[in-house]
Scaffold this motif. Structure first.
Motif, PDB file in Angstrom:
ATOM      1  N   GLY A   1     -26.077 -31.365   7.881  1.00  0.00           N
ATOM      2  CA  GLY A   1     -24.464 -31.495   7.811  1.00  0.00           C
ATOM      3  C   GLY A   1     -24.210 -32.997   7.407  1.00  0.00           C
ATOM      4  O   GLY A   1     -25.010 -33.862   7.528  1.00  0.00           O
TER       5      GLY A   1
ATOM      6  N   LEU B   1     -25.118 -26.048  16.520  1.00  0.00           N
ATOM      7  CA  LEU B   1     -24.549 -27.260  15.632  1.00  0.00           C
ATOM      8  C   LEU B   1     -24.167 -27.972  16.577  1.00  0.00           C
ATOM      9  O   LEU B   1     -23.966 -27.796  17.948  1.00  0.00           O
ATOM     10  CB  LEU B   1     -23.782 -26.643  14.560  1.00  0.00           C
ATOM     11  CG  LEU B   1     -24.539 -25.987  13.487  1.00  0.00           C
ATOM     12  CD1 LEU B   1     -24.262 -24.386  13.492  1.00  0.00           C
ATOM     13  CD2 LEU B   1     -24.212 -26.590  12.245  1.00  0.00           C
TER      14      LEU B   1
ATOM     15  N   THR C   1     -24.355 -29.127   3.676  1.00  0.00           N
ATOM     16  CA  THR C   1     -23.886 -27.750   3.800  1.00  0.00           C
ATOM     17  C   THR C   1     -22.435 -27.645   4.461  1.00  0.00           C
ATOM     18  O   THR C   1     -21.833 -26.653   4.677  1.00  0.00           O
ATOM     19  CB  THR C   1     -25.008 -26.776   4.093  1.00  0.00           C
ATOM     20  OG1 THR C   1     -25.211 -27.237   5.506  1.00  0.00           O
ATOM     21  CG2 THR C   1     -25.932 -26.773   3.135  1.00  0.00           C
TER      22      THR C   1
HETATM   23  N1  HPA Z   1     -25.853 -29.784  12.004  1.00  0.00           N
HETATM   24  C1  HPA Z   1     -27.254 -29.463  12.229  1.00  0.00           C
HETATM   25  N2  HPA Z   1     -27.873 -29.074  11.247  1.00  0.00           N
HETATM   26  C2  HPA Z   1     -27.546 -28.639  10.047  1.00  0.00           C
HETATM   27  C3  HPA Z   1     -26.188 -28.650   9.862  1.00  0.00           C
HETATM   28  C4  HPA Z   1     -25.410 -29.634  10.850  1.00  0.00           C
HETATM   29  O1  HPA Z   1     -24.235 -29.498  10.784  1.00  0.00           O
HETATM   30  N3  HPA Z   1     -25.779 -28.117   8.683  1.00  0.00           N
HETATM   31  C5  HPA Z   1     -26.881 -27.508   8.434  1.00  0.00           C
HETATM   32  N4  HPA Z   1     -28.144 -27.869   9.098  1.00  0.00           N
END
Ligand code: HPA
Length: 282
Positions: A122, A199, A241
């Motif tokens: 992220g 997340l 991403t």
């Molecule tokens: N946070 C934690 N791990 C992740 C994220 C995120 O926003 N995006 C991809 N892996």
């Protein structure tokens, strides 16, 4: 964990190494590559000589994440012998960090001289867009464990390994120059590892930005700590991403979104890693 447990880990590592050497005609990889979520395409560019399922390698954990295949691939990239992990292990799957990093120990014993690590992350730096790349220049470990906890594996590295320069400056400079020359959107920054699997909340993204991180993910740091324990030079790169900061930019994220964004970034990441593999001398 007592001293005996260090011995047990060394035996496990040696058994995995023995199995791999027996099943690859003692293929001698120069570089190790760990491919992150949605970033497995690079494996297709390897001129593959041998491939081993994790499930067949003694003591190897088996990946529980559907988006990660579980194979160790041996072959040539840019004419150099490499071993690539297609699929890695995460703390959130329930493994100890010793299990998560077991393959790094094994790759070192197979002879690798350098480790390349990729991940999906992220973005926390306001300059970032989904699909950008970030070369990792430093990290923060917020995992509630450390793969080096317990008796030290003295044969492999020191009790208190230095972490003042974790990511190889020569590789970073080479990757930055390559990205610039090829108009690839690429940042350089600090990666913070969190346990996951959820997340972050908006408040957590804000906190992670405040403590100095440019990207957040659920992997990489354990493998990198273990690589540095064994004095392996490391290059790390993140595919951005989704966006976590400023919080007005936070959107709901699904695994499909993460994989789709990683696929967008993947061709650029592959080019950078290929350029490093081709041009680094050791
Ligand atoms: N946070 C934690 N791990 C992740 C994220 C995120 O926003 N995006 C991809 N892996």
């Amino acid at each position: 964990m007592d001293r005996n447990e260090a011995k047990i880990w060394m035996e496990r590592i040696n058994e995995a190494v023995k199995y791999i050497q027996e099943n690859t005609d003692s293929f001698n990889p120069l570089y190790g590559i760990i491919l992150g979520t949605g970033l497995g395409q690079l494996a297709k560019e390897i001129d593959e000589k041998y491939s081993l399922d994790y499930g067949n390698i003694p003591h190897f954990p088996v990946s529980t994440v559907e988006s990660h295949q579980g194979r160790l691939i041996f072959g040539y990239l840019e004419g150099k012998p490499v071993v690539a992990m297609q699929g890695r292990f995460h703390y959130y799957e329930g493994y100890s960090l010793k299990e998560v990093t077991f393959p790094v120990r094994v790759m070192k014993m197979l002879g690798i001289k350098r480790l390349f690590v990729s991940n999906a992350a992220g973005g926390l730096n306001p300059k970032m867009e989904v699909g950008d790349l970030m070369i990792i220049k430093d990290h923060i470990n917020l995992l509630p464990d450390n793969p080096l906890r317990g008796p030290n594996l003295d044969e492999l590295g020191p009790r208190f390994p230095d972490m003042s320069q974790v990511y190889d400056p020569e590789a970073i400079a080479m990757a930055e120059a390559f990205a610039r020359e090829n108009n690839i959107r690429c940042h350089t920054g600090v990666y913070v590892a969190v346990p996951g699997p959820n997340l972050e909340t908006k408040a957590e993204y804000k906190f992670l930005r405040l403590i100095g991180a440019d990207a957040v993910g659920m992997s990489t740091v354990p493998e990198v700590i273990v690589a540095r324990h064994m004095n392996l030079p490391v290059f790390g790169i993140s595919a951005i991403t989704d966006i976590g900061f400023p919080i007005e930019r936070v959107k709901e994220v699904s695994l499909e979104d993460v994989i789709a964004a990683a696929s967008t970034a993947e061709p650029h990441m592959t080019k950078i890693i290929r350029a490093l593999v081709a041009n680094l001398d050791n």
